[in-house]
Write a protein that holds these residues in place. Structure first.
Motif, mmCIF file in Angstrom:
data_model
loop_
_atom_site.group_PDB
_atom_site.id
_atom_site.type_symbol
_atom_site.label_atom_id
_atom_site.label_comp_id
_atom_site.label_asym_id
_atom_site.label_seq_id
_atom_site.Cartn_x
_atom_site.Cartn_y
_atom_site.Cartn_z
ATOM 1 N N SER A 206 100.560 15.942 62.976
ATOM 2 C CA SER A 206 100.534 16.687 64.235
ATOM 3 C C SER A 206 100.474 15.753 65.447
ATOM 4 O O SER A 206 100.761 16.168 66.564
ATOM 5 C CB SER A 206 99.346 17.650 64.259
ATOM 6 O OG SER A 206 98.114 16.946 64.385
ATOM 7 N N SER B 150 93.412 24.300 62.505
ATOM 8 C CA SER B 150 93.621 23.792 63.857
ATOM 9 C C SER B 150 93.449 22.280 63.861
ATOM 10 O O SER B 150 92.504 21.754 63.280
ATOM 11 C CB SER B 150 92.621 24.436 64.815
ATOM 12 O OG SER B 150 92.699 23.820 66.091
ATOM 13 N N THR C 261 93.519 20.444 66.833
ATOM 14 C CA THR C 261 93.379 20.062 68.242
ATOM 15 C C THR C 261 92.410 18.904 68.459
ATOM 16 O O THR C 261 92.494 18.213 69.480
ATOM 17 C CB THR C 261 92.890 21.271 69.070
ATOM 18 O OG1 THR C 261 91.657 21.762 68.504
ATOM 19 C CG2 THR C 261 93.932 22.380 69.059
ATOM 20 N N THR C 262 91.494 18.696 67.516
ATOM 21 C CA THR C 262 90.500 17.627 67.704
ATOM 22 C C THR C 262 90.811 16.370 66.905
ATOM 23 O O THR C 262 90.025 15.422 66.906
ATOM 24 C CB THR C 262 89.094 18.137 67.319
ATOM 25 O OG1 THR C 262 89.119 18.604 65.958
ATOM 26 C CG2 THR C 262 88.659 19.281 68.224
ATOM 27 N N ILE D 79 88.503 17.445 61.520
ATOM 28 C CA ILE D 79 88.815 18.759 60.944
ATOM 29 C C ILE D 79 87.822 19.090 59.835
ATOM 30 O O ILE D 79 87.113 18.215 59.335
ATOM 31 C CB ILE D 79 90.249 18.804 60.370
ATOM 32 C CG1 ILE D 79 90.460 17.682 59.353
ATOM 33 C CG2 ILE D 79 91.277 18.708 61.487
ATOM 34 C CD1 ILE D 79 91.828 17.691 58.698
#
Length: 433
Positions: free
Chosen positions: A230, A161, A163-164, A142
């Protein structure tokens, strides 16, 4: 293998039961009520010897937690293996009663405190870096947290985000931590390079390692907690950042042996001083032994299979340490020869200088720092030794060798020529291979 103390028979009754069960056999587990038993053990904080091994087996067989290959290839794997030997030396120096290292099982290396009754787990990612420091974005996946902004600007900012995160170094370690339900577990990111992340103390992790992720600056801790959370199952508590740690090691990726050999030398100087000269061969043999481990990543049906395929234990480490007793002690032979040379009339000052030079030659060998310029000298000594037989006395033999060496290597002092000749002669006599 899981061996419960009792078998549940329904109606609150248990029968004594000792037969081992394969934990991967779901039908047997359901038939015997094993999930119910394990749940009780977990709730009561009771972890049996084989239950700890069973959890490790289950986690090791989970897909996605183990890395193989990668952009750094063989050089990166070599770095991991040299670090693993260093870690074993550290644990032996700390007098750990037992240990087991598993390779390519739950990240790069997994450390257990026992082969038979594991009650603690440490998971390691071991990564080399050829230049620079590790950045926040590479470690976490991030962007860095924004600097202080107004409340109005913050309200308009897009939500970050994550997602990575799962593919990042710290994200993978968090996934490994979350895979364990019962065993206490810690995760470590190990590297030869520092991590460029600000700390709450005002310093930087690049110069203040080891540290935990909880030591980061508050805004970094807040964002990282969200990111790692997350990855957790819904309703799970926030990750405990004190369980994720960063550590820098003094292993150079281009020459990983030097630091590890020095640590082994410190251990052998205390444990087996007569064999301290074998520090280099000792650690090199260990690296050779552990290098094949983890190459086969098929699912293991039992914990014993996992240990056989990917494990290296303290018992094996101690066996390698004990094997040094069968290796000739070159230093002891040198002392005997120097005493004999002095007895035969060689000048005391010459013998003393030879002893000092021989110590330097040994240090070169231990640290792998022998200069290429002396290799022709060593080759000449070997050739001369093959061509010249010695008599009952040492001194005439050494003086004849010195005369020949002076002609070919006039730039060296007599004491060094004699010392190097002595060490080559000892190797030929007692350790020809």
């Amino acid at each position: 293998m899981l061996t419960p103390k009792h078998e549940y028979q329904g109606n609150g009754k248990f029968a004594f039961f000792t037969a081992p069960l394969n934990v991967t056999d779901d039908a047997k587990m359901e038939l015997l009520g094993l999930p119910f038993l394990v749940a009780i053990a977990h709730r009561e904080g009771v972890l049996t010897t084989s239950a700890g091994a069973a959890e490790i087996l289950l986690v090791a067989n989970k897909p996605g937690l183990t890395e193989t290959g990668g952009g750094h290839g063989a050089k990166g794997v070599d770095f991991q293996r040299w670090w693993a030997v260093l870690r074993m030396v550290e644990m032996e120096q700390a007098n750990e009663p037992d240990f087991l290292l598993l390779f390519e099982s739950v990240q790069d290396v997994t450390e257990l405190d026992s082969v038979i009754s594991p009650a603690r787990v440490r998971v390691y990612q071991v990564k080399k870096k050829d230049r620079g420091e590790w950045s926040w974005s590479v470690l976490t996946g991030i962007s860095s947290p924004p600097k202080k902004i107004s409340l109005k600007a913050a309200s308009k900012a897009a939500a970050p985000s994550f997602t990575t995160v799962s593919g990042s170094a710290l994200g993978k370690l968090q996934l490994s931590l979350g895979a364990f339900d019962t065993l206490p577990v810690e995760a470590y990111f190990i590297s030869n390079a520092g991590c460029d992340i600000p700390l709450a103390s005002g310093g930087n992790a690049a110069t203040s390692m080891p540290c935990s992720l909880a030591d980061f600056a508050p805004e970094h801790v807040h964002l990282l907690t969200q990111a790692l959370h997350s990855l957790c199952a819904p309703g799970s508590p926030a990750p405990d950042l004190t369980k994720l740690r960063l550590k820098k090691v003094a292993i150079h990726p281009d020459e990983p042996s030097s630091h590890v050999i020095k640590s082994a030398l410190d251990l052998l100087t205390v444990r087996s001083p007569h064999h301290a000269g074998q520090a280099a061969s000792f650690v090199e043999s260990l690296v050779t032994k552990i290098s094949p481990l983890g190459r086969h990543t098929d699912t293991c049906s039992t914990f014993d299979d996992l240990v056989k395929q990917r494990g290296f234990s303290k018992q094996e480490f101690m066996s390698a340490l004990g094997a040094l007793e069968s290796i000739p002690d070159h230093s002891a032979y040198l002392n005997d020869w120097l005493a004999q040379l002095q007895k035969e009339g060689m000048d005391f000052m010459v013998v003393t200088a030879m002893r000092a030079e021989a110590a330097r030659v040994v240090r070169e060998r231990l640290t792998g720092s022998t200069l290429s310029a002396v290799q022709p000298l060593h080759d000449f000594c070997d050739s001369w030794l093959d061509s010249n037989t010695h008599g009952p006395d040492l001194r005439p033999y050494f003086e004849a060798a010195l005369s020949a060496l002076r002609v070919e290597f006039s730039g060296f002092r007599d004491a060094e020529l004699l010392a190097r000749f002595a060490m080559r002669a000892i190797k030929k006599c007692v350790d020809p291979n």
